[in-house]
Design a protein around this motif. Structure first.
Motif, PDB file in Angstrom:
ATOM      1  N   ASP A 162      87.516  55.161  27.956  1.00  0.00           N
ATOM      2  CA  ASP A 162      87.830  55.199  26.542  1.00  0.00           C
ATOM      3  C   ASP A 162      86.585  54.857  25.727  1.00  0.00           C
ATOM      4  N   VAL A 163      86.452  55.469  24.574  1.00  0.00           N
ATOM      5  CA  VAL A 163      85.340  55.195  23.667  1.00  0.00           C
ATOM      6  C   VAL A 163      85.776  54.108  22.688  1.00  0.00           C
ATOM      7  N   VAL A 164      84.923  53.095  22.504  1.00  0.00           N
ATOM      8  CA  VAL A 164      85.171  52.022  21.543  1.00  0.00           C
ATOM      9  C   VAL A 164      83.942  51.912  20.638  1.00  0.00           C
ATOM     10  N   HIS A 165      84.072  51.156  19.571  1.00  0.00           N
ATOM     11  CA  HIS A 165      82.977  50.966  18.623  1.00  0.00           C
ATOM     12  C   HIS A 165      82.774  49.480  18.373  1.00  0.00           C
ATOM     13  N   VAL A 166      81.548  49.094  18.062  1.00  0.00           N
ATOM     14  CA  VAL A 166      81.290  47.715  17.682  1.00  0.00           C
ATOM     15  C   VAL A 166      82.124  47.433  16.444  1.00  0.00           C
ATOM     16  N   GLY A 167      82.853  46.334  16.461  1.00  0.00           N
ATOM     17  CA  GLY A 167      83.793  45.995  15.397  1.00  0.00           C
ATOM     18  C   GLY A 167      85.242  46.194  15.816  1.00  0.00           C
ATOM     19  N   ASP A 168      85.462  46.961  16.891  1.00  0.00           N
ATOM     20  CA  ASP A 168      86.822  47.224  17.376  1.00  0.00           C
ATOM     21  C   ASP A 168      87.400  46.036  18.126  1.00  0.00           C
ATOM     22  N   THR A 169      88.722  45.965  18.133  1.00  0.00           N
ATOM     23  CA  THR A 169      89.478  45.104  19.038  1.00  0.00           C
ATOM     24  C   THR A 169      90.279  46.021  19.932  1.00  0.00           C
ATOM     25  N   VAL A 170      90.151  45.832  21.238  1.00  0.00           N
ATOM     26  CA  VAL A 170      90.789  46.701  22.221  1.00  0.00           C
ATOM     27  C   VAL A 170      91.730  45.866  23.070  1.00  0.00           C
ATOM     28  N   THR A 171      92.914  46.391  23.348  1.00  0.00           N
ATOM     29  CA  THR A 171      93.824  45.710  24.266  1.00  0.00           C
ATOM     30  C   THR A 171      94.026  46.571  25.505  1.00  0.00           C
ATOM     31  N   GLY A 172      94.309  45.908  26.598  1.00  0.00           N
ATOM     32  CA  GLY A 172      94.522  46.623  27.847  1.00  0.00           C
ATOM     33  C   GLY A 172      95.313  45.785  28.823  1.00  0.00           C
ATOM     34  N   ARG A 173      95.598  46.404  29.965  1.00  0.00           N
ATOM     35  CA  ARG A 173      96.350  45.727  31.025  1.00  0.00           C
ATOM     36  C   ARG A 173      95.897  46.342  32.345  1.00  0.00           C
ATOM     37  N   LEU A 174      95.609  45.500  33.327  1.00  0.00           N
ATOM     38  CA  LEU A 174      95.246  45.982  34.649  1.00  0.00           C
ATOM     39  C   LEU A 174      96.511  46.125  35.485  1.00  0.00           C
ATOM     40  N   SER A 175      96.635  47.235  36.222  1.00  0.00           N
ATOM     41  CA  SER A 175      97.865  47.516  36.957  1.00  0.00           C
ATOM     42  C   SER A 175      97.886  46.939  38.369  1.00  0.00           C
ATOM     43  N   SER A 176      96.730  46.549  38.898  1.00  0.00           N
ATOM     44  CA  SER A 176      96.678  45.971  40.249  1.00  0.00           C
ATOM     45  C   SER A 176      95.391  45.172  40.391  1.00  0.00           C
ATOM     46  N   LYS A 177      95.242  44.476  41.523  1.00  0.00           N
ATOM     47  CA  LYS A 177      94.041  43.674  41.766  1.00  0.00           C
ATOM     48  C   LYS A 177      92.789  44.536  41.862  1.00  0.00           C
ATOM     49  N   THR A 178      92.948  45.803  42.242  1.00  0.00           N
ATOM     50  CA  THR A 178      91.793  46.689  42.383  1.00  0.00           C
ATOM     51  C   THR A 178      91.549  47.572  41.155  1.00  0.00           C
ATOM     52  N   ASP A 179      92.403  47.447  40.147  1.00  0.00           N
ATOM     53  CA  ASP A 179      92.249  48.249  38.938  1.00  0.00           C
ATOM     54  C   ASP A 179      91.105  47.698  38.090  1.00  0.00           C
ATOM     55  N   ALA A 180      90.483  48.565  37.346  1.00  0.00           N
ATOM     56  CA  ALA A 180      89.434  48.165  36.398  1.00  0.00           C
ATOM     57  C   ALA A 180      89.507  49.101  35.200  1.00  0.00           C
ATOM     58  N   ASP A 181      89.157  48.594  34.048  1.00  0.00           N
ATOM     59  CA  ASP A 181      89.098  49.399  32.829  1.00  0.00           C
ATOM     60  C   ASP A 181      87.640  49.547  32.416  1.00  0.00           C
TER      61      ASP A 181
END
Length: 176
Positions: A1-20
């Motif tokens: 995903d593309v983000v910008h300086v100034g953004d707030t991003v939320t996420g969730r990891l689905s497993s121990k091996t997941d990464a965003d």
């Protein structure tokens, strides 16, 4: 995903091996501040890192979030270009969501520039200059200074956050 300086991003990891992975671009040098928030945990749960995406993915700065629920780290990005932000599991998997807030300070002149992890890649500083840096797991930082004549030399280190006075070690090397 593309983000910008100034953004707030939320996420969730689905497993121990997941990464965003997130990507962002900057048009001029800046000090990026990453504020990472998550629920309260009994162990260091998430790991976040900023990487240089212009070539090899070399870790520039990192932080962990755990029992305190929030962590913040800053890194000097000295070149305009593309960068990456990684979020993964540190030690204990949690299905809870996390939040990242990206902020910035415009001047990088008194900030450490990673990879200064060896004598050969030391950041050059001048006598009397105050530098701000960030240490993360297994990180070391080297600085070089030219001293024009014989005399006494002193340096001081001040930590912030949860660091204790014995958390840092400084050594002085002579290049001769």
């Amino acid at each position: 995903d593309v983000v910008h300086v100034g953004d707030t991003v939320t996420g969730r990891l689905s497993s121990k091996t997941d990464a965003d992975y997130f990507s962002f671009s900057i048009s001029s040098p800046l000090v990026l501040t990453v504020r990472f928030s998550a629920g309260s945990y009994s162990d260091w749960t998430f790991y976040a890192g900023v990487y240089d995406a212009n070539g090899q993915w070399t870790r520039l700065g990192a932080g962990y979030v755990g029992a305190a629920g929030a962590s913040e780290f800053s890194v000097a990005l000295t070149k305009a270009g593309n960068y990456g932000l990684y979020v993964g599991v540190s030690t204990t998997y949690s299905a809870d969501s996390y939040s990242l807030q990206l902020g910035s300070v415009s001047s990088v002149s008194n900030w450490e520039h990673e990879g200064n992890n060896s004598v050969a890649t030391a950041n050059a500083i001048t006598l009397g200059q105050t530098m701000t840096g960030q240490l993360y797991a297994n990180d070391v930082d080297y600085y070089s200074v030219t001293i024009g004549s014989k005399g006494c030399f002193s340096a001081s280190i001040a930590g912030t956050g949860s660091a204790t006075s014995d958390a840092y070690r400084a050594s002085l090397y002579d290049s001769a």
